[in-house]
Design an enzyme around this catalytic site. Structure first.
Site, PDB file in Angstrom:
ATOM      1  N   GLY A  71       0.806  -1.216   0.000  1.00 15.26           N
ATOM      2  CA  GLY A  71       0.000   0.000   0.000  1.00 15.26           C
ATOM      3  C   GLY A  71       0.839   1.266   0.000  1.00 15.26           C
ATOM      4  O   GLY A  71       0.483   2.255  -0.643  1.00 15.26           O
ATOM      5  N   ASN A 146      -7.013   3.362  10.197  1.00 12.56           N
ATOM      6  CA  ASN A 146      -6.345   2.176  10.719  1.00 12.56           C
ATOM      7  C   ASN A 146      -6.344   2.102  12.242  1.00 12.56           C
ATOM      8  O   ASN A 146      -6.298   1.015  12.818  1.00 12.56           O
ATOM      9  CB  ASN A 146      -4.908   2.097  10.202  1.00 12.56           C
ATOM     10  N   GLN A 174      -7.315  -0.362   4.776  1.00 16.64           N
ATOM     11  CA  GLN A 174      -8.053  -0.988   5.877  1.00 16.64           C
ATOM     12  C   GLN A 174      -9.485  -1.328   5.497  1.00 16.64           C
ATOM     13  O   GLN A 174     -10.105  -2.202   6.108  1.00 16.64           O
ATOM     14  CB  GLN A 174      -8.051  -0.063   7.102  1.00 16.64           C
ATOM     15  N   SER A 194      -3.574  -3.252   0.064  1.00 11.38           N
ATOM     16  CA  SER A 194      -2.455  -4.030   0.592  1.00 11.38           C
ATOM     17  C   SER A 194      -2.923  -5.445   0.881  1.00 11.38           C
ATOM     18  O   SER A 194      -3.964  -5.646   1.511  1.00 11.38           O
ATOM     19  CB  SER A 194      -1.923  -3.382   1.874  1.00 11.38           C
ATOM     20  N   ALA A 195      -2.143  -6.432   0.441  1.00 11.06           N
ATOM     21  CA  ALA A 195      -2.560  -7.833   0.563  1.00 11.06           C
ATOM     22  C   ALA A 195      -2.637  -8.317   1.999  1.00 11.06           C
ATOM     23  O   ALA A 195      -3.564  -9.039   2.377  1.00 11.06           O
ATOM     24  CB  ALA A 195      -1.604  -8.724  -0.232  1.00 11.06           C
ATOM     25  N   HIS A 196      -1.665  -7.942   2.822  1.00  7.96           N
ATOM     26  CA  HIS A 196      -1.587  -8.583   4.142  1.00  7.96           C
ATOM     27  C   HIS A 196      -2.658  -8.085   5.115  1.00  7.96           C
ATOM     28  O   HIS A 196      -2.861  -8.678   6.175  1.00  7.96           O
ATOM     29  CB  HIS A 196      -0.188  -8.449   4.737  1.00  7.96           C
ATOM     30  N   THR A 232      10.228  -7.443 -12.557  1.00  5.66           N
ATOM     31  CA  THR A 232       9.528  -8.721 -12.678  1.00  5.66           C
ATOM     32  C   THR A 232       8.522  -8.889 -11.550  1.00  5.66           C
ATOM     33  O   THR A 232       8.827  -8.655 -10.379  1.00  5.66           O
ATOM     34  CB  THR A 232      10.535  -9.881 -12.638  1.00  5.66           C
ATOM     35  N   CYS A 319       3.191   0.862  11.911  1.00  4.61           N
ATOM     36  CA  CYS A 319       4.299   1.273  11.050  1.00  4.61           C
ATOM     37  C   CYS A 319       5.302   2.152  11.768  1.00  4.61           C
ATOM     38  O   CYS A 319       6.058   2.889  11.151  1.00  4.61           O
ATOM     39  CB  CYS A 319       3.747   2.003   9.822  1.00  4.61           C
TER      40      CYS A 319
END
Length: 387
Positions: A71, A146, A174, A194-196, A232, A319
């Protein structure tokens, strides 16, 4: 051995089994997604399948999804695309504040009310200073906070910003998987994901763009992601992101259950410690998030005591390199310092159960209630025990 109750999903959600399986399968794909041979085409197929799933979650077409390292990269890439002014509220994530400060643009503050909500009047005042359309202006609007879970009226605010000629970036990190997303309905130019946060792997995210937009990429080299992000592709990470996005889309139906856990968590906290403050209690909030504050009782001590009892929660954003300090979000909302310094965040996730809530209830009643008046040396001793 202490059985852990993980209640810090806004920091990072546990990996979903669907994501784990997709990643394991993708690790066996030897080809480069840019190669034209069979092995390359197999890797490309995994990336494009994931793109379709993320696009469905975001309410866009697959061509609008640009995979990034997370993100923060998505946010930074869009902000650093040649704007003259960036409008940012104090409740925005640190990635937004720091990218705006580093962009070379004028940074204009955007006030929020005591519930952490941006008002139309505050936005109008900020836009008057920014002066669009004479200048290229970007307004940053976080869909869900968040720390507090407060949900912004992004669609309404975006209409106002665009009527003035400004562009809009929405941090939906979020909100994804917890609120239905639709870029057109929100009326924004871009979403950051964001994936996580939704049960995917760490280190992968997406910038979702309105058709026709091509912001300046942070990573150059190669023609990957339609020349919008060089390098890649992280095939395994992207595959896991796609699988998590698919599961999160289905999991939207589970938000009522999580809201029930959140509401009972708040009731339990106030019953055990009546002075507990629930930040932004009456504002629209994410179903999974509560910010609890005990005035005059250091958040660090609460977090440590719960951790020693097997309960993972946090104070502020994740963070800040593990630091427990004053929250910029709560300060922007005008929360008194003695309340803000005692605030912790409890955030449930797809895996959360009644057992987790029971563990929290027991720990809160037996460990948190008696902590008033603890000395600094006792805090240091708690830190030592954790290490």
């Amino acid at each position: 051995m202490t059985v852990r109750a993980y209640l810090d999903c806004n920091a990072s959600a546990p990996l979903r089994p669907e994501a784990r399986a997709a990643m394991v399968a993708a690790l066996d794909l030897v080809g480069n997604p840019s190669s034209v041979h069979e092995e390359g085409r197999a890797a490309r197929a995994a990336v494009e399948t994931a793109r379709e799933r993320v696009a469905l979650l975001a309410g866009v077409t697959p061509a609008d999804v640009v995979f990034t390292s997370g993100g923060s990269e998505a946010i930074t890439a869009f902000i650093r695309s040649g704007y003259d002014a960036v409008v940012v509220a104090g409740i925005e994530h640190a990635a937004v504040h720091e990218a705006a400060a580093a962009s070379g643009a004028q940074v204009i503050g955007l006030a929020v009310d005591p519930d952490g909500l941006v008002t139309a009047d505050a936005l109008d005042a900020a836009l008057e200073v920014a002066n669009p359309p004479e200048r290229r202006v970007l307004v940053c609007l976080q869909l869900a906070n968040n720390e507090t879970g407060v949900i912004q009226p992004v669609a309404e605010l975006a209409r106002r910003a665009r009527a003035h000629g400004a562009s809009v970036l929405c941090d939906a990190v979020q909100a994804a998987g917890r609120l239905p997303l639709d870029l057109d309905a929100l009326g924004v130019d871009a979403l950051a994901l964001s994936a996580h946060k939704i049960g995917g792997p760490k280190g992968v995210g997406a910038l979702v763009l309105k058709p026709g937009l091509t912001p300046r990429p942070l990573v150059a080299g190669g023609g990957q992601e339609r020349r919008r992000r060089g390098g890649t592709e992280n095939v395994a990470g992207i595959a896991g992101f796609g699988a998590a996005a698919g599961a999160a889309q289905v999991g939207l139906a589970d938000m009522a259950r999580l809201a029930g856990l959140r509401d009972r968590c708040e009731t339990i906290a106030r019953r055990a410690v009546p002075e507990t403050v629930i930040v932004a209690r009456h504002a629209p909030r994410l179903a999974n998030t509560t910010c609890l504050a005990i005035p005059g009782r250091p958040a660090e001590m609460t977090v440590i005591r719960l951790d020693l009892a097997g309960i993972a929660v946090s104070s502020g954003a994740a963070c800040s390199s593990g630091k427990v300090g004053s929250s910029r979000v709560l300060a922007a909302m005008g929360v008194p310092r003695e309340v803000a310094d005692g605030a912790i965040r409890v955030s449930f996730g797809w895996h959360s159960s009644e057992t987790d809530l029971e563990a929290f209830s027991t720990a809160w009643a037996t460990l948190v209630r008696p902590i008033a008046g603890r000395s600094g040396s006792e805090v240091a001793e708690m830190r030592r025990k954790r290490t």
